[in-house]
Design a protein around this motif. Structure first.
Motif, PDB file in Angstrom:
ATOM      1  N   GLU A   1      51.548  33.249  30.700  1.00 19.40           N
ATOM      2  CA  GLU A   1      51.706  34.052  32.595  1.00 19.40           C
ATOM      3  C   GLU A   1      50.715  34.699  32.095  1.00 19.40           C
ATOM      4  O   GLU A   1      50.368  34.921  33.252  1.00 19.40           O
ATOM      5  N   MET A   2      50.615  36.027  31.498  1.00 17.86           N
ATOM      6  CA  MET A   2      49.931  36.692  31.008  1.00 17.86           C
ATOM      7  C   MET A   2      48.596  36.214  31.017  1.00 17.86           C
ATOM      8  O   MET A   2      48.073  37.253  32.192  1.00 17.86           O
ATOM      9  N   ILE A   3      48.380  35.448  30.052  1.00 18.24           N
ATOM     10  CA  ILE A   3      47.195  34.411  30.746  1.00 18.24           C
ATOM     11  C   ILE A   3      46.767  34.191  32.063  1.00 18.24           C
ATOM     12  O   ILE A   3      45.302  34.253  32.476  1.00 18.24           O
ATOM     13  N   ASN A   4      47.314  33.552  32.406  1.00 10.77           N
ATOM     14  CA  ASN A   4      47.033  33.255  34.071  1.00 10.77           C
ATOM     15  C   ASN A   4      46.323  34.112  34.837  1.00 10.77           C
ATOM     16  O   ASN A   4      45.664  34.772  35.659  1.00 10.77           O
ATOM     17  N   SER A   5      47.192  35.727  34.629  1.00 14.05           N
ATOM     18  CA  SER A   5      47.189  36.833  35.000  1.00 14.05           C
ATOM     19  C   SER A   5      45.732  37.482  35.004  1.00 14.05           C
ATOM     20  O   SER A   5      45.267  37.511  36.244  1.00 14.05           O
ATOM     21  N   LEU A   6      45.410  37.180  34.065  1.00  8.64           N
ATOM     22  CA  LEU A   6      44.211  38.016  33.537  1.00  8.64           C
ATOM     23  C   LEU A   6      42.957  37.237  33.412  1.00  8.64           C
ATOM     24  O   LEU A   6      41.948  37.412  34.071  1.00  8.64           O
ATOM     25  N   THR A   7      43.345  36.104  33.926  1.00  9.99           N
ATOM     26  CA  THR A   7      42.302  35.021  33.998  1.00  9.99           C
ATOM     27  C   THR A   7      41.555  35.191  35.681  1.00  9.99           C
ATOM     28  O   THR A   7      40.778  35.197  35.784  1.00  9.99           O
ATOM     29  N   MET A   8      42.872  35.388  36.578  1.00 12.25           N
ATOM     30  CA  MET A   8      41.907  35.355  37.869  1.00 12.25           C
ATOM     31  C   MET A   8      42.246  36.657  37.917  1.00 12.25           C
ATOM     32  O   MET A   8      41.213  37.440  38.609  1.00 12.25           O
ATOM     33  N   GLN A   9      42.546  38.121  37.760  1.00 12.76           N
ATOM     34  CA  GLN A   9      42.161  39.174  37.668  1.00 12.76           C
ATOM     35  C   GLN A   9      40.778  39.697  37.004  1.00 12.76           C
ATOM     36  O   GLN A   9      40.326  40.251  37.570  1.00 12.76           O
ATOM     37  N   TYR A  10      40.360  38.612  36.408  1.00  9.83           N
ATOM     38  CA  TYR A  10      39.183  38.702  35.349  1.00  9.83           C
ATOM     39  C   TYR A  10      38.278  37.866  36.387  1.00  9.83           C
ATOM     40  O   TYR A  10      37.122  38.756  36.611  1.00  9.83           O
ATOM     41  N   ASN A  11      38.216  36.967  36.805  1.00 10.89           N
ATOM     42  CA  ASN A  11      37.458  35.785  38.165  1.00 10.89           C
ATOM     43  C   ASN A  11      36.983  36.613  39.741  1.00 10.89           C
ATOM     44  O   ASN A  11      36.141  36.891  39.227  1.00 10.89           O
ATOM     45  N   ARG A  12      38.345  37.671  39.296  1.00 10.26           N
ATOM     46  CA  ARG A  12      38.358  38.412  40.820  1.00 10.26           C
ATOM     47  C   ARG A  12      37.576  39.657  40.663  1.00 10.26           C
ATOM     48  O   ARG A  12      36.475  39.913  41.324  1.00 10.26           O
ATOM     49  N   GLY A  13      37.639  40.100  39.303  1.00 12.06           N
ATOM     50  CA  GLY A  13      36.581  41.106  39.664  1.00 12.06           C
ATOM     51  C   GLY A  13      34.857  40.956  38.715  1.00 12.06           C
ATOM     52  O   GLY A  13      33.730  41.278  39.083  1.00 12.06           O
ATOM     53  N   ARG A  14      34.720  39.190  38.416  1.00 13.30           N
ATOM     54  CA  ARG A  14      33.490  38.973  38.498  1.00 13.30           C
ATOM     55  C   ARG A  14      32.731  38.551  39.221  1.00 13.30           C
ATOM     56  O   ARG A  14      31.536  38.794  39.848  1.00 13.30           O
ATOM     57  N   GLN A  15      33.134  38.390  40.191  1.00 13.49           N
ATOM     58  CA  GLN A  15      32.861  38.194  42.044  1.00 13.49           C
ATOM     59  C   GLN A  15      32.752  39.501  42.143  1.00 13.49           C
ATOM     60  O   GLN A  15      31.539  39.505  43.496  1.00 13.49           O
ATOM     61  N   ALA A  16      33.699  40.049  42.421  1.00 12.14           N
ATOM     62  CA  ALA A  16      33.283  41.721  42.993  1.00 12.14           C
ATOM     63  C   ALA A  16      32.120  42.388  42.263  1.00 12.14           C
ATOM     64  O   ALA A  16      31.164  42.719  43.281  1.00 12.14           O
ATOM     65  N   ALA A  17      31.625  42.188  40.942  1.00 14.53           N
ATOM     66  CA  ALA A  17      30.793  42.379  40.389  1.00 14.53           C
ATOM     67  C   ALA A  17      29.438  42.076  41.020  1.00 14.53           C
ATOM     68  O   ALA A  17      27.955  42.066  41.358  1.00 14.53           O
ATOM     69  N   ILE A  18      29.585  40.394  41.349  1.00 10.41           N
ATOM     70  CA  ILE A  18      28.499  40.131  41.684  1.00 10.41           C
ATOM     71  C   ILE A  18      28.201  40.216  42.884  1.00 10.41           C
ATOM     72  O   ILE A  18      26.783  39.930  43.047  1.00 10.41           O
ATOM     73  N   THR A  19      29.056  40.152  43.644  1.00  4.15           N
ATOM     74  CA  THR A  19      29.002  40.440  45.191  1.00  4.15           C
ATOM     75  C   THR A  19      28.194  41.936  45.502  1.00  4.15           C
ATOM     76  O   THR A  19      27.323  42.058  46.209  1.00  4.15           O
ATOM     77  N   ASN A  20      28.433  42.781  45.051  1.00  4.62           N
ATOM     78  CA  ASN A  20      28.160  43.921  44.942  1.00  4.62           C
ATOM     79  C   ASN A  20      26.583  43.866  44.386  1.00  4.62           C
ATOM     80  O   ASN A  20      25.690  44.821  44.850  1.00  4.62           O
ATOM     81  N   GLU A  21      26.208  43.117  43.152  1.00  3.80           N
ATOM     82  CA  GLU A  21      25.011  43.335  42.525  1.00  3.80           C
ATOM     83  C   GLU A  21      24.393  42.670  43.842  1.00  3.80           C
ATOM     84  O   GLU A  21      22.867  42.537  44.220  1.00  3.80           O
ATOM     85  N   LEU A  22      24.413  41.406  44.641  1.00  2.00           N
ATOM     86  CA  LEU A  22      23.585  40.498  45.829  1.00  2.00           C
ATOM     87  C   LEU A  22      23.596  41.991  47.012  1.00  2.00           C
ATOM     88  O   LEU A  22      22.066  41.313  46.979  1.00  2.00           O
ATOM     89  N   VAL A  23      24.472  42.437  47.261  1.00  2.00           N
ATOM     90  CA  VAL A  23      24.575  43.573  47.597  1.00  2.00           C
ATOM     91  C   VAL A  23      22.984  44.594  47.955  1.00  2.00           C
ATOM     92  O   VAL A  23      22.815  44.537  48.478  1.00  2.00           O
ATOM     93  N   ASP A  24      23.289  44.951  46.790  1.00  2.00           N
ATOM     94  CA  ASP A  24      22.044  45.693  46.260  1.00  2.00           C
ATOM     95  C   ASP A  24      20.451  45.172  46.711  1.00  2.00           C
ATOM     96  O   ASP A  24      19.523  45.887  47.226  1.00  2.00           O
ATOM     97  N   ILE A  25      20.552  43.691  46.192  1.00  2.00           N
ATOM     98  CA  ILE A  25      18.856  42.872  45.732  1.00  2.00           C
ATOM     99  C   ILE A  25      18.772  43.312  47.651  1.00  2.00           C
ATOM    100  O   ILE A  25      18.099  43.359  47.938  1.00  2.00           O
ATOM    101  N   ILE A  26      20.188  43.119  48.345  1.00  2.00           N
ATOM    102  CA  ILE A  26      19.328  42.290  49.141  1.00  2.00           C
ATOM    103  C   ILE A  26      19.287  43.405  50.644  1.00  2.00           C
ATOM    104  O   ILE A  26      18.147  43.256  50.900  1.00  2.00           O
ATOM    105  N   THR A  27      20.016  45.022  49.907  1.00  2.00           N
ATOM    106  CA  THR A  27      19.193  45.861  50.738  1.00  2.00           C
ATOM    107  C   THR A  27      18.140  46.626  50.667  1.00  2.00           C
ATOM    108  O   THR A  27      17.009  46.931  51.264  1.00  2.00           O
TER     109      THR A  27
END
Length: 299
Positions: free
Chosen positions: A268-294
């Motif tokens: 259960e902890m692995i599933n929770s941390l995996t979801m948290q990691y994927n969300r953080g990774r998607q947020a980091a990619i989104t921020n980088e894309l925003v910086d590039i587009i800006t």
């Protein structure tokens, strides 16, 4: 176009002083993702260990159950002796000196199985000041040493690493007899095997040599003192052996259940941390894309 006009058409660059101690947003996200990744790796390793321990405990439990079935005949022999001699009906009046033998082990990671016998021992001797305790196993010894100081007469360890044998029980009974502890009866506190998923603390009683001598049906026969003494020691060894094996089976059952629960919690902890990691990774990619587009829009 003059140089002055070209300079005026360019966007003005404003120098912003960096905040002391502040890290860039991308660096903060990467640090968080790195921490989550390390935690995921640690929890996965723990899950592998608990699953391996569960498999080992399952194998040992099957062996312990077979040994317990064989060892129960020793306990039945004691019960038959006491029923036919009516020793249970000849208890002396007044205070009796009781000896409590606590059946435990040296190993942990098996739930609250050691606390179970420790609590049962405290309940039994709560209103009995004139009693002595013998502890088998370091786990209950550590618990009872704090709670019952001065009552522990003997301790044994290195018992129950593998399936206990009658030789182990005979050595323990011999040491108790040679120690000179005076008692009218012996109470063995152990974990009774109920099923593969449950156990309960139980107490069985073994009577002393004097109690056997004074029993109604025992006095009918003329016997030498050595015979009664040997029978008493053999009955004590029988009871210790039966409870050791049953306690060992309960311990393996409890360890298997504890490792199973630990593996489920790790999953259960692995599933929770995996979801948290994927969300953080998607947020980091989104921020980088925003910086590039800006940046591209600014150019």
């Amino acid at each position: 176009m003059s140089m002055l006009a070209r300079a005026a058409s360019r966007p003005s660059l404003v120098r912003v002083a960096p905040v002391v101690g502040a890290a860039p947003a991308a660096a903060r996200n990467m640090a968080t993702l790195r921490e989550i990744e390390l935690r995921l790796k640690s929890v996965r390793n723990i899950e592998k260990i608990t699953k391996s321990m569960k498999m080992i405990a399952s194998t040992k439990l099957a062996r312990a159950q077979r040994a317990m079935t064989f060892a129960k005949s020793y306990g039945i022999a004691n019960t038959s002796i006491y029923e036919h001699s009516e020793a249970e009906k000849t208890e002396t009046e007044g205070k009796k000196k009781k000896l409590f033998i606590v059946i435990s082990s040296d190993r942990g990671l098996c739930g609250g199985i050691h606390s179970s016998v420790s609590k049962a021992t405290r309940r039994e001797i709560e209103n009995d000041e004139d009693s002595t305790v013998v502890v088998l196993g370091d786990k209950s010894k550590a618990q009872l040493s704090r709670q019952l100081p001065g009552k522990i007469a003997l301790t044994f360890n290195q018992i129950g690493k593998d399936i206990p044998t009658f030789a182990d029980a005979a050595v323990i009974a011999d040491q108790i007899v040679k120690s000179g502890i005076e008692y009218d009866s012996v109470s063995l506190v152990y974990n009774k095997f109920v099923s593969a998923i449950s156990y309960e603390a139980a107490v069985i009683e073994v009577f002393s040599e004097e109690t056997l001598k004074n029993s109604p049906n025992f006095r009918v026969y003329e016997m030498e003192d050595d015979v009664t003494r040997d029978l008493s020691e053999f009955a004590l060894a029988n009871a210790i052996y039966a409870t050791l094996v049953e306690g060992h089976a309960s311990e393996q059952s409890s360890r298997r259940n504890a490792m199973d629960n630990a593996s489920k919690n790790a999953g259960e902890m692995i599933n929770s941390l995996t979801m948290q990691y994927n969300r953080g990774r998607q947020a980091a990619i989104t921020n980088e894309l925003v910086d590039i587009i800006t940046g591209a829009s600014a150019l």
